[in-house]
Design a protein around this motif. Structure first.
Motif, PDB file in Angstrom:
ATOM      1  N   PRO A   1      -9.960  -7.674  50.469  1.00 44.78           N
ATOM      2  CA  PRO A   1     -11.169  -8.499  50.412  1.00 44.78           C
ATOM      3  C   PRO A   1     -12.130  -8.299  51.588  1.00 44.78           C
ATOM      4  CG  PRO A   1      -9.336  -9.817  51.168  1.00 44.78           C
ATOM      5  CD  PRO A   1      -8.771  -8.461  50.801  1.00 44.78           C
ATOM      6  N   VAL A   2     -11.675  -7.680  52.662  1.00 44.83           N
ATOM      7  CA  VAL A   2     -12.527  -7.487  53.837  1.00 44.83           C
ATOM      8  C   VAL A   2     -13.188  -6.118  53.746  1.00 44.83           C
ATOM      9  CG1 VAL A   2     -12.602  -7.346  56.362  1.00 44.83           C
ATOM     10  CG2 VAL A   2     -11.024  -8.955  55.239  1.00 44.83           C
ATOM     11  N   ALA A   3     -14.519  -6.101  53.823  1.00 46.90           N
ATOM     12  CA  ALA A   3     -15.282  -4.852  53.832  1.00 46.90           C
ATOM     13  C   ALA A   3     -16.069  -4.790  55.128  1.00 46.90           C
ATOM     14  CB  ALA A   3     -16.219  -4.782  52.632  1.00 46.90           C
ATOM     15  N   ALA A   4     -16.183  -3.594  55.672  1.00 46.06           N
ATOM     16  CA  ALA A   4     -16.936  -3.424  56.914  1.00 46.06           C
ATOM     17  C   ALA A   4     -17.610  -2.063  56.907  1.00 46.06           C
ATOM     18  CB  ALA A   4     -16.010  -3.549  58.122  1.00 46.06           C
ATOM     19  N   PHE A   5     -18.643  -1.973  57.734  1.00 48.04           N
ATOM     20  CA  PHE A   5     -19.339  -0.716  57.953  1.00 48.04           C
ATOM     21  C   PHE A   5     -19.113  -0.331  59.406  1.00 48.04           C
ATOM     22  CE2 PHE A   5     -21.322  -2.783  54.416  1.00 48.04           C
ATOM     23  CZ  PHE A   5     -21.445  -1.753  53.490  1.00 48.04           C
ATOM     24  N   ILE A   6     -18.676   0.881  59.621  1.00 48.56           N
ATOM     25  CA  ILE A   6     -18.381   1.346  60.972  1.00 48.56           C
ATOM     26  C   ILE A   6     -19.247   2.566  61.250  1.00 48.56           C
ATOM     27  CG2 ILE A   6     -16.612   2.186  62.551  1.00 48.56           C
ATOM     28  CD1 ILE A   6     -14.544   0.738  60.811  1.00 48.56           C
ATOM     29  N   GLN A   7     -20.033   2.445  62.302  1.00 49.25           N
ATOM     30  CA  GLN A   7     -20.885   3.548  62.727  1.00 49.25           C
ATOM     31  C   GLN A   7     -20.128   4.329  63.798  1.00 49.25           C
ATOM     32  OE1 GLN A   7     -24.635   2.194  64.128  1.00 49.25           O
ATOM     33  NE2 GLN A   7     -25.509   4.240  64.218  1.00 49.25           N
ATOM     34  N   LEU A   8     -20.062   5.649  63.643  1.00 52.86           N
ATOM     35  CA  LEU A   8     -19.326   6.491  64.571  1.00 52.86           C
ATOM     36  C   LEU A   8     -20.277   7.399  65.336  1.00 52.86           C
ATOM     37  CD1 LEU A   8     -17.234   5.727  62.284  1.00 52.86           C
ATOM     38  CD2 LEU A   8     -16.122   7.869  62.802  1.00 52.86           C
ATOM     39  N   ASP A   9     -20.093   7.459  66.644  1.00 56.31           N
ATOM     40  CA  ASP A   9     -20.738   8.462  67.478  1.00 56.31           C
ATOM     41  C   ASP A   9     -19.694   9.554  67.704  1.00 56.31           C
ATOM     42  OD1 ASP A   9     -23.046   6.908  67.745  1.00 56.31           O
ATOM     43  OD2 ASP A   9     -22.339   5.964  69.592  1.00 56.31           O
ATOM     44  N   LEU A  10     -20.102  10.806  67.494  1.00 57.45           N
ATOM     45  CA  LEU A  10     -19.161  11.920  67.578  1.00 57.45           C
ATOM     46  C   LEU A  10     -19.531  12.869  68.712  1.00 57.45           C
ATOM     47  CD1 LEU A  10     -18.934  12.864  63.784  1.00 57.45           C
ATOM     48  CD2 LEU A  10     -17.607  11.156  65.038  1.00 57.45           C
ATOM     49  N   ALA A  11     -18.522  13.518  69.257  1.00 55.15           N
ATOM     50  CA  ALA A  11     -18.764  14.604  70.193  1.00 55.15           C
ATOM     51  C   ALA A  11     -19.323  15.774  69.388  1.00 55.15           C
ATOM     52  CB  ALA A  11     -17.462  15.004  70.887  1.00 55.15           C
ATOM     53  N   GLN A  12     -20.227  16.524  69.992  1.00 53.49           N
ATOM     54  CA  GLN A  12     -20.840  17.647  69.269  1.00 53.49           C
ATOM     55  C   GLN A  12     -19.777  18.629  68.809  1.00 53.49           C
ATOM     56  OE1 GLN A  12     -24.051  19.428  71.452  1.00 53.49           O
ATOM     57  NE2 GLN A  12     -25.437  17.773  70.930  1.00 53.49           N
TER      58      GLN A  12
ATOM     59  N   GLU B   1     -15.916   5.335  51.951  1.00 50.47           N
ATOM     60  CA  GLU B   1     -17.138   6.144  51.936  1.00 50.47           C
ATOM     61  C   GLU B   1     -17.463   6.560  53.349  1.00 50.47           C
ATOM     62  OE1 GLU B   1     -20.833   5.456  49.432  1.00 50.47           O
ATOM     63  OE2 GLU B   1     -19.953   3.451  49.509  1.00 50.47           O
ATOM     64  N   ALA B   2     -18.112   7.711  53.493  1.00 52.31           N
ATOM     65  CA  ALA B   2     -18.623   8.146  54.794  1.00 52.31           C
ATOM     66  C   ALA B   2     -19.869   8.977  54.561  1.00 52.31           C
ATOM     67  CB  ALA B   2     -17.572   8.936  55.564  1.00 52.31           C
ATOM     68  N   HIS B   3     -20.893   8.705  55.345  1.00 54.70           N
ATOM     69  CA  HIS B   3     -22.170   9.406  55.228  1.00 54.70           C
ATOM     70  C   HIS B   3     -22.620   9.868  56.606  1.00 54.70           C
ATOM     71  CE1 HIS B   3     -22.931   7.717  51.163  1.00 54.70           C
ATOM     72  NE2 HIS B   3     -22.260   6.690  51.635  1.00 54.70           N
ATOM     73  N   THR B   4     -23.095  11.106  56.709  1.00 63.60           N
ATOM     74  CA  THR B   4     -23.779  11.491  57.933  1.00 63.60           C
ATOM     75  C   THR B   4     -25.140  10.809  57.888  1.00 63.60           C
ATOM     76  OG1 THR B   4     -24.538  13.526  56.860  1.00 63.60           O
ATOM     77  CG2 THR B   4     -22.618  13.700  58.291  1.00 63.60           C
ATOM     78  N   VAL B   5     -25.610  10.373  59.055  1.00 63.73           N
ATOM     79  CA  VAL B   5     -26.848   9.593  59.111  1.00 63.73           C
ATOM     80  C   VAL B   5     -27.738  10.086  60.244  1.00 63.73           C
ATOM     81  CG1 VAL B   5     -25.844   7.498  58.078  1.00 63.73           C
ATOM     82  CG2 VAL B   5     -25.744   7.821  60.555  1.00 63.73           C
ATOM     83  N   THR B   6     -29.000   9.693  60.168  1.00 58.52           N
ATOM     84  CA  THR B   6     -29.926   9.948  61.261  1.00 58.52           C
ATOM     85  C   THR B   6     -30.015   8.703  62.117  1.00 58.52           C
ATOM     86  OG1 THR B   6     -31.834   9.170  59.985  1.00 58.52           O
ATOM     87  CG2 THR B   6     -31.296  11.517  59.833  1.00 58.52           C
ATOM     88  N   GLY B   7     -30.690   8.802  63.261  1.00 59.60           N
ATOM     89  CA  GLY B   7     -30.839   7.646  64.140  1.00 59.60           C
ATOM     90  C   GLY B   7     -29.606   7.468  64.994  1.00 59.60           C
ATOM     91  N   ASP B   8     -29.320   6.224  65.348  1.00 55.77           N
ATOM     92  CA  ASP B   8     -28.141   5.937  66.165  1.00 55.77           C
ATOM     93  C   ASP B   8     -26.890   6.279  65.377  1.00 55.77           C
ATOM     94  OD1 ASP B   8     -29.685   5.004  68.236  1.00 55.77           O
ATOM     95  OD2 ASP B   8     -29.570   2.913  67.595  1.00 55.77           O
ATOM     96  N   GLY B   9     -25.983   6.954  66.012  1.00 52.89           N
ATOM     97  CA  GLY B   9     -24.719   7.300  65.374  1.00 52.89           C
ATOM     98  C   GLY B   9     -24.813   8.573  64.557  1.00 52.89           C
ATOM     99  N   ASP B  10     -23.653   9.068  64.196  1.00 48.77           N
ATOM    100  CA  ASP B  10     -23.560  10.320  63.444  1.00 48.77           C
ATOM    101  C   ASP B  10     -22.992  10.127  62.049  1.00 48.77           C
ATOM    102  OD1 ASP B  10     -24.362  12.112  65.656  1.00 48.77           O
ATOM    103  OD2 ASP B  10     -22.538  11.320  66.591  1.00 48.77           O
ATOM    104  N   LEU B  11     -22.068   9.187  61.920  1.00 49.09           N
ATOM    105  CA  LEU B  11     -21.426   8.902  60.635  1.00 49.09           C
ATOM    106  C   LEU B  11     -21.450   7.400  60.407  1.00 49.09           C
ATOM    107  CD1 LEU B  11     -18.114  10.992  60.469  1.00 49.09           C
ATOM    108  CD2 LEU B  11     -19.977  11.045  58.830  1.00 49.09           C
TER     109      LEU B  11
END
Length: 173
Positions: free
Chosen positions: A64-75, A93-103
């Protein structure tokens, strides 16, 4: 791939009446069953239709618990991090994104202690530098594409085409 009026009309039928079957779609669209079958197969093969699996509620499965986790990655670690994330079943689910964070990952858990455990597993992946989490309270709009298909059908349909023939109300089933 270009999606024409018949394709859009078929997509509308598939989304609005997913259990109707090819014969019913052919009847409603006023085309041969073989035409509908060929179009359906082409829409699958070209990636327009991406999945035929049922949508399953994670809540009903005990998550029942859902969350969104933004990941910053090493190059240079994107591929290895994504591969490691696929080993964590709670990452749905996982998406590469623009702006703050990478995933941006969507995760589920049975409760908040389990969510913390999932976050700790993600943090332990080599290449993950930092995470930021947001717990989802309520899903207000589920994933949907029907409004987009309706918009595309309205903009792309020629007058007197399949769209006009399918606009008539249907008889009850």
């Amino acid at each position: 791939m270009s999606v024409d009026d018949l394709d859009r009309a078929l997509l509308l039928e598939l989304l609005e009446h997913p259990r109707a079957g090819l014969r019913e779609y052919a009847r409603v669209l006023g085309v041969a069953r073989g035409t509908v079958a060929a179009r359906f197969l082409r829409l699958q093969e070209t990636g327009v239709i991406t999945d035929l699996a049922p949508q399953v509620s994670t809540r009903a499965l005990g998550y029942p618990v859902a969350a969104f986790i933004q990941l910053d990655l090493a190059q240079g670690h994107l591929d290895s991090v994504v591969e490691a994330l696929t080993e964590i079943g709670e990452v749905i689910e996982a998406h590469t994104v623009t702006g703050d964070g990478d995933l941006l990952c969507q995760v589920v858990a049975r409760d908040t202690p389990e969510l913390e455990h999932v976050v700790q597993r993600i943090i332990a992946i080599p290449g993950v530098v930092r995470t930021r989490s947001q717990v989802a309270l309520t899903q207000r709009i589920p994933r949907r594409v029907l409004p987009l298909v309706r918009q595309a059908a309205g903009k792309g349909a020629a007058r007197g085409s399949v769209r006009a023939r399918t606009a008539a109300p249907r008889a009850p089933r």
